[in-house]
Each structure stands twice: as C-alpha cells, then as structure tokens.
Scaffold this active site. Structure first.
Site, short mmCIF file in Angstrom:
data_model
loop_
_atom_site.label_atom_id
_atom_site.label_comp_id
_atom_site.label_asym_id
_atom_site.label_seq_id
_atom_site.Cartn_x
_atom_site.Cartn_y
_atom_site.Cartn_z
N LYS A 174 0.71 14.41 0.96
CA LYS A 174 -0.67 14.68 0.52
C LYS A 174 -0.87 16.17 0.24
O LYS A 174 -1.87 16.58 -0.33
CB LYS A 174 -1.67 14.19 1.55
CG LYS A 174 -1.67 12.65 1.71
CD LYS A 174 -2.66 12.20 2.77
CE LYS A 174 -2.60 10.71 3.09
NZ LYS A 174 -3.21 9.85 2.04
N HIS B 65 0.80 -1.23 0.00
CA HIS B 65 0.00 0.00 0.00
C HIS B 65 0.83 1.27 0.00
O HIS B 65 0.26 2.36 0.08
CB HIS B 65 -0.92 0.04 1.21
CG HIS B 65 -2.00 -0.99 1.20
ND1 HIS B 65 -3.23 -0.80 0.62
CD2 HIS B 65 -2.02 -2.25 1.68
CE1 HIS B 65 -3.97 -1.88 0.77
NE2 HIS B 65 -3.26 -2.78 1.41
N LYS C 107 -14.83 8.17 -3.81
CA LYS C 107 -16.10 8.47 -3.12
C LYS C 107 -16.64 9.82 -3.59
O LYS C 107 -17.83 9.98 -3.84
CB LYS C 107 -15.88 8.47 -1.60
CG LYS C 107 -15.49 7.10 -1.06
CD LYS C 107 -14.87 7.14 0.33
CE LYS C 107 -14.21 5.79 0.64
NZ LYS C 107 -13.37 5.81 1.85
N THR D 87 -8.71 6.46 -2.06
CA THR D 87 -10.05 5.88 -2.22
C THR D 87 -11.08 6.98 -1.96
O THR D 87 -12.19 6.93 -2.50
CB THR D 87 -10.29 4.70 -1.26
OG1 THR D 87 -9.80 5.06 0.04
CG2 THR D 87 -9.58 3.45 -1.76
N LYS E 90 -8.55 13.88 4.66
CA LYS E 90 -7.67 12.71 4.63
C LYS E 90 -6.64 12.89 5.75
O LYS E 90 -6.54 13.97 6.33
CB LYS E 90 -6.98 12.58 3.28
CG LYS E 90 -6.31 13.88 2.80
CD LYS E 90 -5.66 13.74 1.45
CE LYS E 90 -6.62 13.82 0.27
NZ LYS E 90 -6.80 12.59 -0.46
N ARG E 91 -5.87 11.84 6.04
CA ARG E 91 -4.80 12.00 7.01
C ARG E 91 -3.89 13.17 6.61
O ARG E 91 -3.70 13.43 5.41
CB ARG E 91 -3.98 10.71 7.11
CG ARG E 91 -4.67 9.62 7.89
CD ARG E 91 -4.88 10.02 9.33
NE ARG E 91 -3.65 9.99 10.08
CZ ARG E 91 -3.35 9.10 11.01
NH1 ARG E 91 -4.21 8.15 11.33
NH2 ARG E 91 -2.21 9.14 11.65
C1 26V Z 1 2.24 1.86 7.78
C2 26V Z 1 2.67 1.95 9.05
C3 26V Z 1 4.10 2.00 9.26
C4 26V Z 1 4.43 1.56 10.64
C5 26V Z 1 3.61 2.29 11.66
C6 26V Z 1 2.16 2.02 11.49
C7 26V Z 1 1.75 1.97 10.10
C8 26V Z 1 0.40 1.92 9.82
C9 26V Z 1 -0.03 1.84 8.54
C10 26V Z 1 0.89 1.82 7.52
C11 26V Z 1 0.40 1.67 6.15
C12 26V Z 1 0.38 2.92 5.42
C13 26V Z 1 -0.03 2.60 4.05
C14 26V Z 1 -1.36 3.12 3.68
O1 26V Z 1 -2.24 3.37 4.47
N1 26V Z 1 -1.52 3.25 2.41
C15 26V Z 1 -2.73 3.77 1.80
O2 26V Z 1 -3.46 2.64 1.37
C16 26V Z 1 -4.66 3.02 0.73
C17 26V Z 1 -5.40 1.76 0.41
O3 26V Z 1 -4.69 1.01 -0.54
C18 26V Z 1 -4.34 3.84 -0.49
O4 26V Z 1 -5.55 4.24 -1.09
C19 26V Z 1 -3.52 5.06 -0.12
O5 26V Z 1 -3.13 5.75 -1.28
C20 26V Z 1 -2.29 4.64 0.64
O6 26V Z 1 -1.60 5.76 1.14
#
Ligand code: 26V
Length: 845
Positions: free
Chosen positions: A589, A392, A695, A691, A583-584
């Site tokens: 972003k 992701h 929406k 996503t 968004k976050r």
């Molecule tokens: C990474 C980490 C790193 C360690 C600490 C905790 C943590 C928690 C979550 C993540 C994952 C981040 C990746 C993420 O959220 N990606 C998003 O995924 C969406 C669904 O595929 C996508 O639409 C977004 O563009 C993408 O940023």
C-alpha cells in the site's frame, strides 16, 4: 414503514448545520443541529421517549439520574430494536423463493445506531425523544463501541453488502463468528504501535438475540468408519474425537426505509460440558474448565493479520467451525421448507468471502453424502451449483494453503473428500489429453512444491459455479496469473464484480451536510437513486453552490482538527490541504512512499524557507498486523518524522504530519468528509480493488493514485482531468520488476529521492538510535519489491501539481464536485444487483 416518514426524517436531519461536536475518547460523530426543518410527529416522539425510559428502567435497571452515556445508548438501542423486530415481522411473512448466504470470517460493521435510526427514518424522532430526557443524541451515538469484527477492506465490504442487500430487498443471511474480541486497540508508545485487547462486548450487545435453539455440533479430529449400506454401496462416516457447540447470535440488519430486515448470524463457540464436575470435586478447579476454555477459544479473538497466513491450527478451527455451523443451519432450513435437499441450488446461493470458508466445498459434500445419503454425483451437482467464491487478493503470501498433515489430523473426512475431488478433477484432465506434469501440478488442489499443502483458492474455485474478482483489473489478473490454467478449463466461470460502498453510511450518515446540499440541488429522490447525483455536474461552477459545498467541507475539517488535537496533540490549520492516507499498513500500500515524499518536501521547504509553499497536513491512520515488523517500523518512521517536522519552527504551518491512533470505522466516518486529498498509491496490480478510494471520491476528495484496483474505474467515471494519476501501470510494474538493479538505478537518477533516503538512514529522525530505519532504507536500496523508488519522481510531480491545483480554488472545487456527482456507480446496491443477477440468479424487486 411509511415512505414519506423516512424521507421526512432524512430531509430534516440533512437540513442541520454542521457542529463540531466530538467526544475526545469515544465519539467521532458529526452532529447535526437540533433545529428540525420539518415537524416531527409529537406522538412518535412521546412513544419513543417512553420506550427508552422503560428500557432504561426495566432492561438496564437504571434511573435517568444514575444512567451513564453507555446506559442511554443501550436503552435507545433496545427501544429501536423493538421497532426493527416489528419491521422484521412484516418483512418475513412469506418464505422467499431464494436466499443468499454470505459466509465471511469478518464483518467490520462498526456502530449500528445511526444505521438503524437512519434506515427506519427515526433520526429526528430519536433526537427529540432523547432531548426530552435531557440527553444529547450525538453523545449517545458516541457511547456505542465499534463492532470491529474484521481487519479491513474484506470485512468492511461484507458489512456494506449486508446493508445493501437489506436495502434493495434481497433476502439474505450473513454468517460469521461472534468474536469476544475484535480487532485490537492500537496505541502509540513513543511512536511504536502497542496492541491491547478490544472489549466491545464488555457491557453486552443490545442489538443481538442469543438463539440457543439454533445450536449445532461441530466435530474435530477422530477417524472415519465404513459401513455397507447395501450390496456394493459403502458409506463412510466421520467419528470426531472432539465436539464443540456453535450457538447462534442474531443481529438484525435493517434496510433503507425498513423495507427488509435480514439477519447477520454470528456463531459463538461453547463447550458441550461447561465443567468437569469430577475433576472439580477432586480439587482441580482450573483443570475442570480446561476443556471449556479450549472450546471457547475458537470464538475468542479475531486473527489480526490480513495478509500473511500464520498457518495456525486455531485459525483452521475457526474456519471450519463457522462454515460447518452455517451449512448445517441453511441445509436444515432448506429441508424444513422444501423437503428435498436436492433442490438446494434452486433456493439458496452461497457466497464464500475469500477462501476462509473454502472448507465449505468438502463440508457440504460430507453433509449431503453422510447426512442425506446422496450419491457422489448428486452431491457434487448440488455443491457446485450452490457455492460461489470471491477472491480478494492475488498476493502469494495471502493465498491460503493448509498442510495436508494438519488437515488429516483435524478434518480427516474432509481430507478424504478433497483427495477424491482432486482425483476426479485430474482424471478429467487426462481424459482431455492434458496429462503433462506441469499442467497437472498447476491445476491440482494439492501443492506439492514445498511440502504437501491444500490450496484453498483452487478448492474454492473448483467447487464453485462462479468465481469473481473485485475490480476490472483484478479480475483480469486472476484470469492471467494465479487462476490462468483453471480459467482455461472453464472460461465462463470467472466474472468481475467491482466492489461498492453503502451510500447510507458513507454519504447520508457520515456526511449529512453534503447530503443535504445534494437533496436541495437535485431533489430528495437522490437518497433512493444516487444516479441523480449527476445533476450536481451542472452546479460545479455555480458560485453559490460551490460556496456551500466548500463550507460543508470546512465544517468537517474544523471538527477533524479538534479530533487531531485531542488524540495526537497536534494543532492544524483547517485551511491547509488535508492529505489523507488511512488503511491497513502494508508494504504494497506504500505508506512509506508517502512518508518519503513528506521527508523530501520537508527538505525542499528547509532549502527554500521563503518560497510560497502550499500548506499541507499529512494525515495517516491504520493498524499493522502485530507480527508485521516492517509495517510497524513504517509507523514508527511516520511518527518520528511527524515529531521532527511539527517541532521545526522554520516549517511553521506549511507542513504538519499526524498519525491518528486506533483507526476504526467510526474514525473513518469523521475523517473522510474532511479530506481534500485521498492517497491510493499501491503498487499497480497489487490492490485488488480498494473501497476507501470510493468513499473519499464520493465525499469530494480528489484522488492521487496509481492505475490499480478500482482506481482505474474511478478515473473512468470521474474523468481523467479530475483525478491525479501517477506511476507505472500493472504491465509496467511487471516489466520493470524483471529488470536487474531497478531500485539502484532509480535512486541514482533521482537526487531528491537519494537525499530523502540519506536523511532517514543518517538517523536524522532517530538521533537516539541512528540505525533504527536501516531495515527500511536498506530494503529500498537493495530489493524494493514494491517499486517505490521507481514511482517516486512521478509521485513527487503529481504532488506538486496538486499544490498548484489547490491554489486555484474555483478549479479545485469544480473537480471535487465532479467527483461527488459521478460516483453513483460505486454504490454497493449496484454491486449487489450485479451479484444477484449474474451470480446468484435471484430476482430483486
Ligand atoms: C487473508 C488472510 C490470510 C491469512 C491470515 C488472515 C487473513 C485475513 C484476511 C485475508 C484477506 C486479505 C484480503 C483482503 O482483505 N483483500 C482486500 O479486499 C478488499 C475488498 O474486496 C479490497 O478492496 C482490497 O483491495 C483487498 O486488499
């Protein structure tokens, strides 16, 4: 579940008029009028009414006179849960040939009541039953706390996928953690983000079933023993130093028309011994429960970062805890049903949602080797034909790696298995004549460049049958960048699966007015088959249709205006252009780009106050990770700019700026149908998919965006004339980033940008602390990693083009309707069918 009954229900509900009903503190639900266009069966209403009354009395212990909104919610949920269980019993009569297991550390499901009612076809029945009891459905819906068991896109995607799998009849389990505290509650103190714990479970969760019979033991630490099982065959066995129990809690996921009910199984951590009695009796009452606290800490809180890995031990414990419990559970089910664990790949497909469950690779190997006595080769065959991995993000700081030293201490057996997997993997390279150090270093599961660390992405990649990206561009970048060398070894392994969203939540439930219009225009089958939305294209210039489409938007903007007033104290004009970025908060972003454009627009209005400016309301929402200093400063800047602009009488109603606190799924459901403009402005190449972009477009907002993630595919579907694209593309970003002084040059060449930056740096928005925003402006002037300065002028141009477009309503609505009409492909039903066919190899009815 009778098909016609569900249809009847949706049609009835969709026929309601938009009413601006909103509870200031909890609700963000659009209410439909209680005037049913189609009759609801009197018996069904009476049955449900009595069921709710009984739940209130016997399960909650309240009378209608003493019941609070929250009690009515619990009683209603419990009554509906009974019906879900009935549908579940019907859908689970036979053992499916193959199941999907979706492992995710996050499920951002939000509220479940409207999903459940809608998919069971019981919205109008419930509304009528509650009305008989003197209670308003919208109020009850507003009393449900959001289950915020996720940070953002990745967690919300998992929730959409769960709903879609149930709706298309795909047998699936979701596996995750039952966090006591989901994502923190955000408030603003003088514009600074403050975090407070979120307490969604404070009054219990009526949707869940605790399953103490589904409990597994999870080990940590300790050592590995060896024993000779037969001549020359050595078996290794892990002897953990510490064990924790994982107790299942099941949330039913009911699909469209009650067709299938799947399970979201969330694990709660419990201690083997709740209290050390000897210690307690010795007078150490706190020490007596210390062990229990340590065990329970695992499922206490969701990690609130979605970008930078803090690399904390508790996080690794969470990852292993839920992965091990899930694998033990699914292997046990498989063996009970089929006898032989070797046939696992024929009957189970496991999807790893990012690398968070990547420890599944050595854990499944360990279970197969130690508990089932498989040979290494057989275990590897089973593992690599069952697991699949979705990536992701390619941002380097978000790619998980764990120090070898920590892994050896916490999971010694797994580290041994990883070493062995890696050794074989690197031997294979040597055999193929690829033993040059650079190649080996690049494909190794261990990164040796700054301390020794396990690369979880490489581990997941190597242990999986298929690996996917989440948009066409992102998948292409996976092949070319982070995974290029691994990709070359097995060119068929990486596939693309562009994300999707569930239309039940993000169209039917969030926007019943627009859904009703669509049903009237193209027929009720559109609820089952969103491709029929295409029929709206022909109505894009039909004056009466356009008028009704615009009226639906207007109603939602009025409702949002009330929410904005209640929560941010700002009054906004619903006829202004609602320009939304939710968004976050993250530098890539580029909320900061939007804020700087706001400042530039403010300056332009001040310079020519009598010009005919297009009235705009800039709406922001989103949380910053608590430790992400720069992101929190961006929020503060947005709030300070908002205060200055909103207080300036010269600007009047032409520009308003609002930062809505505590952005959540339910707030998104209220905002998205009210948006005219959707901001999707990440630095090209950095947003894997997005996503939210889908929406908004589905609900008819026009997008201003970069050629990033799924924006590209959205443009391809809605047509380039119906979206506002600006800025560098991914290749352009790469090229420009290699040039020296690109930020300095861009600022030099843009007087408008320079003036906006000067105003921010001068302390104009922070007179009490003039240098407050220097960390932001200095960074842009000297580094600007996200190429905000480089894209600024084109963003400004696009925004002024949008101003002009807004002033031609017929053309604007035509574009909006084309967006709604052409977004069907972005349904997560489509995503799930693609996964089923190309990754999971499971047939969907
Ligand atoms: C990474 C980490 C790193 C360690 C600490 C905790 C943590 C928690 C979550 C993540 C994952 C981040 C990746 C993420 O959220 N990606 C998003 O995924 C969406 C669904 O595929 C996508 O639409 C977004 O563009 C993408 O940023």
């Amino acid at each position: 579940m009778g098909v016609s009954k569900v249809l009847n229900d949706v049609l009835t509900r969709a026929s309601g008029k938009e009413a601006p009903e909103h509870d200031a503190t909890t609700a963000a639900r659009p209410a439909t009028s209680a005037v049913p266009a189609l009759p609801v069966s009197g018996d069904a209403v009476a049955d449900l009414r009595e069921a709710i009354r009984a739940k209130l009395a016997f399960a909650i212990g309240k009378s209608p006179e003493t019941a609070r909104e929250r009690d009515w919610f619990a009683a209603t949920a419990l009554a509906l849960r009974d019906r879900i269980v009935a549908a579940c019993a019907a859908s689970n009569r036979t053992v499916p040939n193959k199941r999907v297991y979706y492992l995710s550390l996050e499920f951002l499901i939000g509220r479940l009541l409207s999903d459940a009612m809608n998919n069971l076809g019981l919205v109008e029945t419930t509304r009528a039953a509650l009305k008989d009891l003197g209670v308003d459905l919208g109020t009850v819906e507003g009393a449900e706390p959001d289950a915020a068991l996720g940070n953002g896109g990745l967690g919300r995607l998992a929730a959409c996928f769960m709903e879609s799998m149930a709706s298309i009849g795909l047998p699936a389990y979701g596996y995750g953690i039952r966090y006591d505290h989901g994502l923190f509650r955000q408030s603003f103190e003088n514009g600074w983000q403050r975090e407070a714990p979120e307490t969604w479970l404070a009054e219990g969760n009526p949707w869940e079933f605790a399953r103490p019979d589904a409990t597994y033991t999870i080990g940590f630490g300790g050592h590995v023993t060896m024993s000779m099982v037969s001549e020359g065959v050595i078996r290794r066995n892990w002897q953990p130093a510490e064990t924790v129990k994982a107790v299942a809690h099941d949330v039913p996921v009911v699909g469209w028309k009650g067709r299938t009910v799947n399970t979201l199984r969330l694990w709660k951590a419990e201690a083997e011994q709740p209290v050390d009695l000897a210690q307690f009796n010795g007078g150490d009452h706190v020490g007596a429960v210390a062990n229990r606290m340590r065990a329970e800490a695992i499922s206490r809180v969701l990690y609130p970062s979605d970008s930078t890995s803090a690399g904390q031990e508790l996080r690794l414990r969470q990852e292993y805890f839920f992965t091990s419990a899930s694998l033990q559970d699914l292997v046990r089910r498989h063996v009970a049903e089929r006898g032989d664990v070797r046939s696992l790949p024929d009957h189970a497909a496991i999807q790893l949602n990012d690398t968070h469950p990547a420890i599944a690779v050595p854990e499944l190997m360990r279970i197969l080797l130690e508990d089932h006595g498989l040979t290494w080769d057989d275990a590897w065959h089973v593992t690599t034909n069952t697991l699949n991995y979705t990536n992701h993000t390619l941002l380097p700081e978000a790619l998980e790696t764990w120090p070898v030293e920590l892994m050896e201490r916490l999971l010694p057996r797994h580290m041994q298995i990883i070493y062995l997997i890696n050794w074989m993997h690197l031997e294979e390279q040597a055999k193929n004549g690829r033993s040059d150090a650079a190649h080996l270093a690049s494909v190794s599961l261990i990164d040796e460049s700054h301390g020794r660390r396990v690369r979880m992405g490489h581990l997941a990649f190597h242990g999986s049958r298929r690996v996917n990206g989440v948009s066409a561009l992102h998948t292409e970048l996976m092949r070319k960048t982070v995974f290029a060398d691994l990709h070359a070894l097995d060119p068929d392994k990486i596939v693309n699966k562009t994300n999707g969203i569930t239309f039940r939540r993000w169209f039917h439930n969030a926007n019943p007015g627009l859904t009703r219009l669509a049903v009237e225009a193209v027929g009720a089958d559109v609820l089952d088959n969103p491709e029929l939305l295409k029929g709206l294209d022909a109505l894009a210039q039909d004056a009466s249709f356009v008028e009704r489409y615009a009226a639906v938007r207007r109603g939602r903007k009025e409702a949002l205006a009330e929410i904005i007033y209640d929560r941010a104290g700002v009054s906004v004009d619903p006829s202004a252009l609602f320009d939304v970025q939710i968004k976050r908060i993250h530098e890539y972003k580029r909320q900061l780009l939007n804020v700087i454009e706001t400042v530039a627009l403010y300056q332009a209005i001040k310079a020519e106050p009598h010009k005919d400016w297009t009235p705009r309301v800039k709406i922001f929402g989103g949380k910053a990770a608590p430790s992400y200093t720069q992101a929190k400063l961006i929020i503060k800047l947005a709030c300070d700019v908002a205060r200055a602009v909103n207080d300036d009488p010269e600007v009047a109603d032409r520009l308003k700026v609002v930062f809505l606190p505590n952005y959540s799924v339910s707030l998104a459901e209220a905002i998205i149908p009210a948006a005219d403009l959707s901001e999707q402005i990440s630095t090209a190449g950095m947003e894997a998919s997005g996503t939210g972009n889908m929406k908004f477009a589905l609900n008819g907002a026009l997008t201003v965006g970069t050629l990033d993630g799924a924006n590209i595919e959205i443009r391809d579907h809605v047509g380039a004339e119906n979206i506002f694209i600006f800025g560098l593309d991914a290749a352009g970003v790469q090229a420009r980033a290699a040039e020296p002084h690109y930020a300095r040059d861009a600022i030099w060449n843009s007087p408008r940008l320079a003036a906006a930056l000067d105003m921010i740096a001068s302390g104009r928005f922070s007179p009490e602390e003039p240098n407050r925003f220097r960390p932001l402006t200095d960074d842009l002037r000297h580094r600007d990693q996200y190429l905000l300065t480089v894209d600024f002028d084109d963003y400004w141009r696009a925004q002024r083009e949008i101003d002009a477009a807004w002033n031609d309503p017929a053309a604007w609505w035509k574009r909006a309707i084309h967006n709604t009409a052409r977004m069907a492909w972005f349904s997560s039903d489509r995503s799930m069918r693609e996964y089923a066919e190309e990754i999971w190899r499971v047939r969907v009815a």
